[in-house]
Design an enzyme around this catalytic site. Structure first.
Site, short mmCIF file in Angstrom:
data_model
loop_
_atom_site.label_atom_id
_atom_site.label_comp_id
_atom_site.label_asym_id
_atom_site.label_seq_id
_atom_site.Cartn_x
_atom_site.Cartn_y
_atom_site.Cartn_z
CG ASP A 132 -9.50 0.41 4.97
OD1 ASP A 132 -9.41 0.15 3.76
OD2 ASP A 132 -8.75 -0.07 5.84
CE LYS A 171 -3.88 -2.25 2.26
NZ LYS A 171 -4.51 -2.70 3.50
CD GLN A 195 -3.36 -4.37 6.64
OE1 GLN A 195 -3.25 -3.44 5.85
NE2 GLN A 195 -4.07 -5.44 6.35
#
Ligand code: NAD
Length: 294
Positions: free
Chosen positions: A121, A54, A98
């Protein structure tokens, strides 16, 4: 019939190229780069790989990236403190934590501590609610990256999805449920099936669009699929390679080799949904940066 391949590598490259142009436009306008903060707790090897990828891809399109790597025994309170600091840091436009987090930390508490305007997200309860309400609120929210990626792939195959029967296998908060909301918004008839569904195959055989998000290698057989259906395979499963048992390979939830003879279009694994997820994270982050300026 041989299905056409919905190529995630090509479509994700297009999404990243669009995001790069937006990054350039933002940088030109505001004399600063959009910035993504990535929080990783512990040393889960898969998470480390995801975070590295990422960060690398964000930098490739000209974004700034801040990695916040924390020990696995960090307390929930301290982690919330880090999230609050990132919320208050004007330089940071997008925050990604994460998952999974260690067991002693409640992921929901951490996700809901993120400023919804920086929730790249799309997992914050406010964004989930806005996605669920739809309409204008959907435009103000952030959509979780994997279902957004699936959706963009679908729209390239069939621009008008109205009236199609979409069956989604899996009801997770990160894939199945948000996918259902997106397809409802497009006026699909949506069915979610899951681990307790009876006679699953009878339902999947009715699907014009079949999305598999289960995590069970090759579970969806060719005879579960309606002739001409569009199949989106979200599953990522590492299995032993048949050619060389000392090696492993990635397969999806769909028996691709046989499904390709039944479906009209299908995503491969690898090279399907996977690359779309990161591309959509970059898209959400630059979008967040612009919204924060307005
Ligand atoms: P999850 O474990 O949270 O959810 C799995 C869902 O599958 C559950 O809702 C469960 O009810 C359902 N299920 C389990 N067994 C079933 C069965 N026998 N029949 C029908 N339904 C069943 O998983 P998730 O996070 O939604 O991920 C699903 C898959 O997608 C995994 O393979 C994951 O690795 C993959 N994934 C890929 C990406 C990507 O970027 N491509 C992103 C997220 C998840």
């Amino acid at each position: 019939m041989t299905a056409s391949i919905i190529d995630g590598k090509i479509i994700s490259a297009e999404v990243r190229a669009e995001a790069k142009l937006e990054v350039e436009r933002f940088t030109e306008l505001y004399k600063t780069k959009p910035c993504l903060a990535v929080v990783l707790v512990g040393e889960n090897p898969a998470s480390q790989v995801y975070v590295r990828t990422k960060s690398k891809m964000a930098k490739e399109i000209g974004m700034d990236v801040e990695d916040h790597i924390k020990q696995k025994d960090i307390s929930e309170e301290d982690l919330i403190g880090i999230i609050y600091e990132l919320n208050n840091n004007k330089r940071v436009n997008g925050i990604l934590v994460q998952l999974p987090l260690p067991d002693h930390i409640d992921s929901r508490v951490i996700i809901d501590a993120i400023d919804p305007k920086k929730d790249a997200d799309g997992f914050h309860a406010l964004n989930v609610g806005r996605n669920s309400i739809g309409g204008d609120l959907l435009k103000k929210s952030f959509v979780p990256c994997t279902p957004l990626g699936c959706f963009l792939m679908l729209k390239r195959s069939v621009p008008n999805l109205a009236g199609m029967h979409a069956v989604i296998i899996g009801r997770s908060n990160i894939v199945g449920k948000p996918m259902a909301q997106l397809l409802l918004e497009e006026s699909c008839t949506v069915t979610i099936v899951h681990s307790k569904t009876k006679d699953l195959e009878t339902i999947t055989r009715q699907a014009d669009i079949l999305v598999a998000a289960v995590g069970k290698p090759l579970m969806v057989k060719a005879d579960w699929i309606k002739s001409g259906a569009i199949v989106i395979d979200v599953g990522i499963n590492r299995v032993e390679s048949l050619d060389d048992t000392s090696k492993t390979k990635l397969v999806g939830d769909v028996d691709f080799a046989n499904a390709i003879n039944i479906a009209s279009a299908i995503t491969p694994v690898p090279g399907g949904v996977g690359p779309m997820t990161i591309a959509c994270l970059l898209k959400n982050t630059v979008e967040a940066a612009f919204r924060q300026q307005n």
